[in-house]
Design an enzyme around this catalytic site. Structure first.
Site, PDB file in Angstrom:
ATOM      1  CE1 TYR A  14      -3.891  -2.173   0.213  1.00 28.83           C
ATOM      2  CE2 TYR A  14      -2.732  -3.238   2.018  1.00 28.83           C
ATOM      3  CZ  TYR A  14      -3.755  -3.226   1.095  1.00 28.83           C
ATOM      4  OH  TYR A  14      -4.650  -4.259   1.056  1.00 28.83           O
ATOM      5  CG  HIS A  19      -7.148   4.656   0.931  1.00 25.44           C
ATOM      6  ND1 HIS A  19      -7.998   5.731   1.062  1.00 25.44           N
ATOM      7  CD2 HIS A  19      -7.801   3.611   1.513  1.00 25.44           C
ATOM      8  CE1 HIS A  19      -9.100   5.356   1.680  1.00 25.44           C
ATOM      9  NE2 HIS A  19      -9.011   4.085   1.969  1.00 25.44           N
ATOM     10  CE1 TYR A  64      -3.958  -3.967   5.439  1.00 23.75           C
ATOM     11  CE2 TYR A  64      -4.208  -5.223   7.462  1.00 23.75           C
ATOM     12  CZ  TYR A  64      -3.566  -5.001   6.259  1.00 23.75           C
ATOM     13  OH  TYR A  64      -2.525  -5.803   5.882  1.00 23.75           O
ATOM     14  CG  ASN A  66     -11.852  -1.409   7.513  1.00 25.16           C
ATOM     15  OD1 ASN A  66     -10.744  -1.701   7.947  1.00 25.16           O
ATOM     16  ND2 ASN A  66     -12.687  -2.313   7.049  1.00 25.16           N
ATOM     17  CG  ASP A  91      -7.556   9.028   0.972  1.00 25.38           C
ATOM     18  OD1 ASP A  91      -7.485   8.613   2.150  1.00 25.38           O
ATOM     19  OD2 ASP A  91      -8.324   8.532   0.139  1.00 25.38           O
ATOM     20  CG  ASN A 112     -14.774   3.031   4.517  1.00 20.56           C
ATOM     21  OD1 ASN A 112     -15.915   3.445   4.700  1.00 20.56           O
ATOM     22  ND2 ASN A 112     -14.465   2.229   3.514  1.00 20.56           N
TER      23      ASN A 112
END
Length: 193
Positions: A14, A19, A64, A66, A91, A112
């Site tokens: 990632y 994100h 993560y 969320n 973001d 989220n």
């Protein structure tokens, strides 16, 4: 004491995605203020230092996206912080690439990570800096878009945006969020004071 929390997803796959702009912002702030992210605590990678004479904690939650609120809640409880001590960087697909939006409070706006922080803290009353990553192209899947990387032509805008996030955090701490809003909530390329 203030805590600056950059939102993103852990693990290499990632890194440098749209994100993860919050993680990138925290890294930039660390570089600018000579703070090392060298502690793992409360489900986050953290560093302690000073900005404008004020003690700060910088954090990249290692949950993560969320579940970001779990880490934020643990940090806030441990350091006995109030919602006024929190600055979240994330973001925003509704802003042009590189545009900043500094806010005193607000809804999750479909994000989220923010949604989970609001759920965990039980309030929307915390400062946030949204960094524009641009709208997803038509027919693209949203997850594919935000988990994608910036094209080469956007990289200079993102570098400039990260520099401005760092300055905006310093401004919030030394001059207050209202001043930061007036100074940094401008279209990219607009004059700064």
């Amino acid at each position: 004491m203030k805590i600056i929390i950059g939102l993103g997803n852990p693990t290499r796959e990632y890194q440098a995605t749209r994100h993860n702009i919050g993680f990138d912002a925290v890294t930039r702030i660390c570089d600018d203020y000579n703070i090392r992210l060298d502690m793992k605590e409360h489900k986050a990678l953290c560093g302690r230092g000073y900005i404008g004479g004020e003690k700060v904690i910088l954090a990249q939650p290692q949950t993560y996206m969320n579940l970001s609120g779990e880490s934020v809640r643990a940090l806030v409880d441990y350091y006995k912080l109030t919602s006024e001590d929190i600055i979240v960087v994330c973001d925003d697909i509704n802003l042009d690439v590189g545009q900043l939006r500094v806010r005193k409070k607000g809804s999750a706006g479909g994000h989220n990570g923010l949604k989970n922080i609001i759920l965990q803290l039980g309030t929307q009353e915390f400062m946030r800096i949204r960094v524009g990553v641009g709208q997803k192209p038509e027919k693209w899947d949203l997850a594919d878009y935000v988990l994608g990387r910036f094209p080469k032509e956007e990289e200079p805008l993102i570098r400039e945006a990260l520099e401005r996030v760092s300055k905006a955090c310093g401004c919030i701490i030394t001059d207050g969020v209202e001043t930061a809003m007036n100074r940094y909530n401008q279209k990219t390329g607009a004059a700064e004071l």
